[in-house]
Write a protein that holds these residues in place. Structure first.
Motif: not given
Length: 322
Positions: A176-183, A263-271, A290-294
Motif C-alpha cells: 500500500a505504501a508503494e501504491a503511488h510510487r511512479p517507478e 521483482a515487482f511491487s504492485p499495483p503498477y501500470a503496463v501499457g 499507476y492510477d493516473k495512466v490514461r
C-alpha cells in the motif's frame, strides 16, 4: 513428506486428464478475431473478409474458461488436476506463474468452427530452485478438435512454487505504501530476464546500445514489432531495421495487482504503447502514479537500468501528461 516421496506422488499424475470433453465457450468468430488483430497491430488480410481464418496463435483463446473460473462447465476440468494442485499447495507451493507455451497447428480455424478439447497432465518436474522460489514445473498438453478432427496442440507450463523468503514476508501495508510510487519496483538480481533467441537477438543487442530497433520488411516496407522471422504482411523473410524515435501514446493499459514478489511491487501500470512509427509495444509506463495512466497519454521511450546485466525499454509519461 520428504522430496522423494512427494515427487513420486506427483509423477503418478502424469498421463491423467486435466480436462475432459471441454467445449469452447464461443464458436470461432469474426469479432474476437478483429479485437485480437487490433490489439496485436496485425493487419494481415487473411484474418478479414468472407474467407477469413483465425490467427493461429489464437488457439488458446478459443478454449479458455473465462471469468467463470475452473468450475465452468465449458472448461471440463478434471479432478486429477485439482488434486495435483492441492497436493502442491499442501507442500507449501502456493504461488504459481506461467512460464511458457508451445503450439502446433494442423489446419486454420475459421469463423463458425466449434472447438472441443481434452487436456492431459504431460509431465511434472523434479524439485527446482528458481529466483522466485523452489517448486515444480507442471506441463499440460491440450488437443483441440473441430468435428472430431485434430486442428492443433497446445502445451502449457506453469511453476508451482514456495515463494522465496523475501516474497513470503512482503506485507500488504508495504504494498500500500508503494501504491503511488511512479517507478516500478527494482530488485537487483531478481528481475526476470527476457528470453533472447535467434529471432529477437538483434532487438536486444540494440537495447544494449540504447537503441529501440523495429524490423522493416525489405520487400514491402511494412514495419513489425515484436520481431518475427518473416513479414506478416507479404511473407518475405528479408528484413532490415529502423530506429524508433521514441515518442508514442498509450493505446491501452492494465494495472497489475498480482501478489507481491521481490521483482515487482504492485499495483503498477503496463501499457500497450503505439509508437509514432505505427507499431505497438507492451512495456511499463513510468513517471506517473499507476492510477493516473490514461489511454491517449503521450509517452517517451527511455532505457531503465535494473542491474549490471539488465536494461529494459520503458515509457515515461511526457511532462504535463497527467
Amino acid at each position: 513428506m520428504d522430496d522423494d516421496h512427494l515427487h513420486l506422488r506427483l509423477k503418478a499424475y502424469e498421463g491423467r486428464p486435466a480436462a475432459v470433453a471441454g467445449v469452447g465457450r464461443d464458436p470461432v468468430n469474426a469479432p474476437m478475431i478483429r479485437h485480437w488483430c487490433e490489439a496485436m497491430g496485425d493487419a494481415n488480410p487473411a484474418y478479414a473478409g468472407p474467407d477469413a481464418i483465425a490467427p493461429p496463435t489464437m488457439l488458446q483463446a478459443w478454449i479458455m474458461g473465462g471469468l467463470g473460473g475452473p468450475g465452468s462447465v465449458h472448461e471440463g476440468r478434471a479432478r486429477a488436476y485439482e488434486e495435483l494442485l492441492s497436493l502442491l499447495d499442501g507442500a507449501g507451493c502456493t504461488a504459481v506463474v506461467a512460464t511458457d507455451c508451445e503450439q502446433e497447428y494442423l489446419r486454420p480455424l475459421r469463423p463458425g468452427d466449434e472447438v472441443a478439447f481434452d487436456t492431459v497432465i504431460e509431465s511434472v518436474s523434479s524439485r527446482k530452485t528458481t529466483r522466485l522460489g523452489t517448486g515444480y514445473f507442471v506441463t499440460t498438453r491440450t488437443e483441440v478438435r473441430v468435428g472430431g478432427a485434430l486442428v492443433g496442440t497446445h502445451r502449457f507450463r506453469i511453476l508451482k512454487y514456495a515463494p522465496a523468503p523475501d516474497a513470503a514476508t512482503a506485507a500488504p501495508v508495504a504494498a500500500a505504501a508503494e501504491a503511488h510510487r511512479p517507478e516500478p519496483a527494482r530488485a537487483d538480481g531478481l528481475r526476470p530476464r527476457p528470453v533472447v533467441n535467434r529471432d529477437n537477438a538483434g532487438f536486444w543487442a540494440g537495447v544494449g546500445e540504447r537503441r529501440f530497433l523495429i524490423q522493416r520488411c525489405v520487400a514491402c516496407a511494412t514495419l513489425r514489432f515484436p520481431w518475427l522471422p518473416g513479414c506478416n504482411a507479404c511473407g518475405s523473410a528479408e528484413w532490415d531495421t529502423v530506429e524508433a524515435g521514441g515518442r508514442g501514446t498509450v493505446f491501452s493499459y492494465v494495472v497489475m495487482h498480482h501478489p507481491p514478489f521481490p521483482a515487482f511491487s504492485p499495483p503498477y501500470a503496463v501499457g500497450l504503447v503505439e509508437l509514432a512509427e505505427g507499431v505497438r509495444v507492451i512495456s511499463g509506463v513510468v513517471g506517473v502514479p499507476y492510477d493516473k495512466v490514461r489511454i491517449g497519454m503521450p509517452v517517451e521511450l527511455e532505457f531503465q537500468v535494473f542491474d549490471d546485466e539488465l536494461t529494459l525499454p520503458v515509457f515515461r509519461a511526457r511532462e504535463g501528461a497527467a
